[in-house]
Design an enzyme around this catalytic site. Structure first.
Site, PDB file in Angstrom:
ATOM      1  N   ASP A  14       0.824  -1.216   0.000  1.00  0.00           N
ATOM      2  CA  ASP A  14       0.000   0.000   0.000  1.00  0.00           C
ATOM      3  C   ASP A  14       0.862   1.272   0.000  1.00  0.00           C
ATOM      4  O   ASP A  14       0.672   2.160   0.845  1.00  0.00           O
ATOM      5  CB  ASP A  14      -0.913   0.038   1.246  1.00  0.00           C
ATOM      6  CG  ASP A  14      -1.655  -1.269   1.479  1.00  0.00           C
ATOM      7  OD1 ASP A  14      -2.111  -1.865   0.490  1.00  0.00           O
ATOM      8  OD2 ASP A  14      -1.798  -1.668   2.658  1.00  0.00           O
ATOM      9  N   GLU A 229     -11.476  -0.051  -2.994  1.00  0.00           N
ATOM     10  CA  GLU A 229     -10.609   0.516  -1.939  1.00  0.00           C
ATOM     11  C   GLU A 229      -9.436   1.226  -2.606  1.00  0.00           C
ATOM     12  O   GLU A 229      -9.387   1.368  -3.820  1.00  0.00           O
ATOM     13  CB  GLU A 229     -10.114  -0.592  -0.995  1.00  0.00           C
ATOM     14  CG  GLU A 229      -9.262  -1.651  -1.682  1.00  0.00           C
ATOM     15  CD  GLU A 229      -8.891  -2.828  -0.778  1.00  0.00           C
ATOM     16  OE1 GLU A 229      -9.335  -2.889   0.376  1.00  0.00           O
ATOM     17  OE2 GLU A 229      -8.157  -3.706  -1.263  1.00  0.00           O
TER      18      GLU A 229
END
Ligand code: FUB
Length: 326
Positions: A14, A229
């Site tokens: 991420d 997301e």
């Protein structure tokens, strides 16, 4: 996709990359081994601290600045330090971090540092009005700052419903469920303007519309294009680019708008599926070129919760469309 992991001594995912003081700083999740079984709630992503990394050039060495914040130093968080992001304003650095609170509900908090490489000091409570996961901060050219966020299924976005102007949590919606069926619109990512002190929301949380080629909101069953997301916002040539993961179809997609509040018109995909279930990225300009930081599971040979950060160059065509540079 086969490029080399930037970081080999720990697992990282991420990646939120920013240029601060002429260096690239990467704010990733720090994946760790656990014996928690894989499930659609993401329980296996059980991270307990953050490291910060920096690079003076894209091909140069990567410096690990060590642990800059631990779960035990975040008073409101019980577990799962998921994808963070960072911003700078007023000469300070802000780390936005999602985690479950002591009721098991994902919230977003902020921690403050004097330097981009930390260490960061967490605020006592999460940001009032914040919920779900994957915060992405964006400071516009006029200094106005925004926080984009949200993630469905394990990220609980489907649990938040508007009731009389307030967002209310419905625990019955925890788990792998989302709207479906003819005419059902996909769940929207969220955005709020940040206060001048960057520690809270200036505005109510709003939904961010992603529209198809006809100007209609993306449908819930359109899993190849609907938001799942991993929000990211960047600006190119005066336009606002909102990019995100499509989750169970594993694309990084993007949509373009005229305002940081949207609406955004779906434009296409930037990344095809990588090895591993999740895909998550950031986009940053450095050295007059544009880069996408992302992760995959090549280093762990396909273990979904042990990911590694990579980088590739992207380019824009004359219409503003994005593609990977070979
Ligand atoms: O790293 C935990 C979660 O996995 C992130 O918050 C999501 O974006 C996915 O990458």
């Amino acid at each position: 996709m086969s490029t080399f992991p930037l970081i080999n001594h720990i697992y990282t995912a991420d990646p939120s990359a920013h240029v601060f003081n002429n260096k690239i700083y990467i704010y990733p999740s720090h994946d760790r081994e656990t014996d928690i079984q894989f499930n659609d709630n993401g329980d296996q992503y059980d991270m307990v601290d953050y490291h910060v990394f920096s690079m003076e050039s894209i091909s140069g060495p990567v410096t690990d600045h060590g642990v800059v914040l631990s779960l035990t130093d975040v008073p409101w968080a019980s577990k799962q330090l998921w994808a963070p992001d960072a911003a700078t304003k007023n000469g300070k650095y802000y780390l936005y971090l999602p985690a479950r609170d002591y009721d098991g509900v994902f919230r977003i908090g902020v921690a403050v540092a004097e330097r981009p490489e930390g260490p960061f000091r967490a605020e006592k409570s999460f940001i009032p009005g914040s919920y779900s996961i994957d915060p992405a901060s964006f400071v516009d050219e006029d200094g106005t700052a925004y926080l984009y966020f949200g993630g469905i299924w394990g990220g609980q976005l489907q649990c938040w419903l508007k009731d009389g102007g307030e967002w209310v949590f419905d625990p019955a919606r925890i788990g792998p469920q989302e709207p479906s069926g003819p005419g059902q619109i996909a769940l929207h990512p969220r955005v709020a303007q940040l206060r001048g002190d960057m520690l809270g929301f200036e505005t109510p949380v709003r939904e961010l519309e992603i529209l198809d080629e006809n100007g209609s909101p993306i449908q819930a069953d359109d899993h190849e294009r609907r938001f799942f997301e991993a929000s990211w916002m960047h600006k190119y040539n005066g336009k606002y680019y909102f990019s995100y993961s499509t989750g169970d179809t594993h694309y990084i997609a993007y949509a373009v708008g005229e305002s940081p509040w949207g609406p955004f018109r779906y434009r296409g995909r930037i990344l095809e599926p990588v090895l591993g279930w999740t895909t998550h990225h950031s986009i940053v300009e450095f050295g007059g070129r544009w880069w996408i930081f992302f992760h995959d599971c090549e280093l762990s040979k396909g273990v979904n919760h042990l990911r590694s950060v990579k980088v590739r160059e992207i380019g824009y065509d004359v219409t503003g469309g994005i593609s990977l540079v070979d």
